[in-house]
Design a protein around this motif. Sequence first.
Motif, short mmCIF file in Angstrom:
data_model
loop_
_atom_site.label_atom_id
_atom_site.label_comp_id
_atom_site.label_asym_id
_atom_site.label_seq_id
_atom_site.Cartn_x
_atom_site.Cartn_y
_atom_site.Cartn_z
N LEU A 72 0.83 -1.21 0.00
CA LEU A 72 0.00 0.00 0.00
C LEU A 72 0.87 1.26 0.00
CD1 LEU A 72 -2.76 -1.02 2.58
CD2 LEU A 72 -3.02 -0.85 0.11
N GLU A 76 1.29 4.03 -3.04
CA GLU A 76 1.12 5.47 -2.85
C GLU A 76 2.36 6.23 -3.31
OE1 GLU A 76 0.08 8.75 0.63
OE2 GLU A 76 -0.05 6.60 1.06
N TYR A 79 2.36 6.30 -7.01
CA TYR A 79 1.29 7.18 -7.48
C TYR A 79 1.71 8.64 -7.43
CZ TYR A 79 -3.56 8.15 -8.62
OH TYR A 79 -4.70 8.54 -9.28
N ARG A 219 -13.83 8.66 -8.37
CA ARG A 219 -13.37 9.41 -7.21
C ARG A 219 -13.87 8.80 -5.91
NH1 ARG A 219 -11.24 14.54 -7.76
NH2 ARG A 219 -11.08 15.31 -9.91
N THR A 223 -10.22 4.58 -3.55
CA THR A 223 -9.40 4.11 -2.44
C THR A 223 -9.63 2.63 -2.16
OG1 THR A 223 -9.48 6.31 -1.45
CG2 THR A 223 -8.82 4.50 -0.03
N ALA A 227 -6.93 -0.38 -2.83
CA ALA A 227 -6.51 -1.21 -1.70
C ALA A 227 -6.72 -2.69 -2.00
CB ALA A 227 -7.27 -0.81 -0.44
N PHE A 262 -6.79 10.35 -6.92
CA PHE A 262 -6.61 9.69 -5.62
C PHE A 262 -6.57 10.79 -4.58
CE2 PHE A 262 -3.77 7.50 -2.47
CZ PHE A 262 -4.64 6.47 -2.18
N SER A 263 -7.66 10.95 -3.85
CA SER A 263 -7.86 12.12 -2.99
C SER A 263 -6.75 12.28 -1.96
CB SER A 263 -9.21 11.98 -2.26
OG SER A 263 -9.34 12.98 -1.28
N GLN A 266 -7.18 10.80 1.48
CA GLN A 266 -7.14 9.36 1.65
C GLN A 266 -5.71 8.82 1.66
OE1 GLN A 266 -9.65 8.80 -1.78
NE2 GLN A 266 -11.33 8.08 -0.52
N ARG A 267 -4.75 9.68 1.99
CA ARG A 267 -3.39 9.21 2.14
C ARG A 267 -3.33 8.15 3.25
NH1 ARG A 267 0.63 14.49 1.72
NH2 ARG A 267 0.25 14.94 -0.49
N PHE A 269 -4.30 5.29 2.98
CA PHE A 269 -5.45 4.41 2.82
C PHE A 269 -6.33 4.39 4.06
CE2 PHE A 269 -2.87 3.04 -0.68
CZ PHE A 269 -3.77 2.65 -1.66
N GLY A 270 -6.43 5.53 4.71
CA GLY A 270 -7.35 5.66 5.83
C GLY A 270 -6.99 4.78 7.02
#
Length: 408
Positions: A72, A76, A79, A219, A223, A227, A262-263, A266-267, A269-270
């Motif tokens: 993950l 990121e 990305y 959008r 996430t 994931a 990728f908002s 949401q870094r 992955f929450g």
Amino acid sequence: MTELLPILNNLAWPVAIAIAWIAGEFGQRYTNLPRISFYGLVGFALGAPQLGVLPVPDAGAIPMLADVAFGLILFELGYRINLRWLRNNPWIGVSGLVESIATFIAVYFIAVAFGTPQLTSLMLASLSMATSPATVVRVINEQRSSGQVTERVLHLSAQNCVLAVFAFNAVIGFWIFRTFEDLGDALWNSLVLLAVSALTGAVFGLVVPALLRAIGNPRHDATVAFAIAVILLVAISYAGGLSPVVASLAFGLVARHRRVAFSQAQRNFGALGELLTILLFVFAASTLDWEKVAAGIWLAIAVVIARLLTKTAGVTAFAHLSGVSWRKGFLAGVALAPLSVFVILLLEHARLAGVVVVEELRSVAAVTMLLEIFGPIIIQRALMWARETTEMRPEARPEVRSENHHAA
């Protein structure tokens, strides 16, 4: 008592994660140091060779979950890599190549000088090229850092990872060929494995964005979809003996350039990413043995100093050519110090693949333990001195805007 042992064993990891989370929260509150430094300390203390709370790491659910957590983070990181920026500013890539090669050469000769066998020295040198993306991404997200130094650290750490994996797999291939005289297996574990891993990640990077577009609301669903895709990709890498590092990086890199949002909110992955990050750092530190750490401490200190000098000098030398001041180039080089999690996971993969020689790398255990604690602190301070964290943001805003404009 014997009936309680299975229950206690089943509770070991949940309890360790809870302790690490509490230590991280209170530690960060009272010292302002990164939470992951405290996660590492808890994992090391509770590991089987120390207090013995956690079992000896072996193939199973926990290493798999650690790889998912790492996947993950690598996704990121991939990305956030802007290939157009690297094409427009090739000196960033050049500086990364120079500092990685300089690190490899310096660490190899240091290891040989300490009496380390040649093959082990090559493995140590290849591992030392890397910068731990888990530490880099986590600290940057925790500090909400942005700017010229931040972007260079992200891009250089990704490049370092690819170069380190390539060099490490080449050494593994050489070891397999020298031990078993099997050229096919040696090639598979060096060049072919990396190519197939990159191709697999790239396919995911094409398929998942296409699937999101077919759903019609990328959008909102991005996430969860990313994931799930990372979990599936890591599982495929495990089953096929591929490199989840290269595959996850390639997935994130290709997905970014497929233009799916990728908002920023949401870094990590929450909550899922936060939980798995704790597991990752606890697991990584729990694999270390204090006796091996103590046995290799002097070589470890020499390697840490050599890495810091070569990476800082390599990035600083190309600072003006890449469009930043000497000071920012220096700080970007210093921020490349973290090493721990990346090295530990690569060694675990090699051990599970039957490469016995990694047991000789006592110095790596010491290096990783040193940088498990101090690596996050070093990058945090470098970002603060660069005035790119939330506390220092107002004075850095003009440079951040120019950097983002340059990267677009």
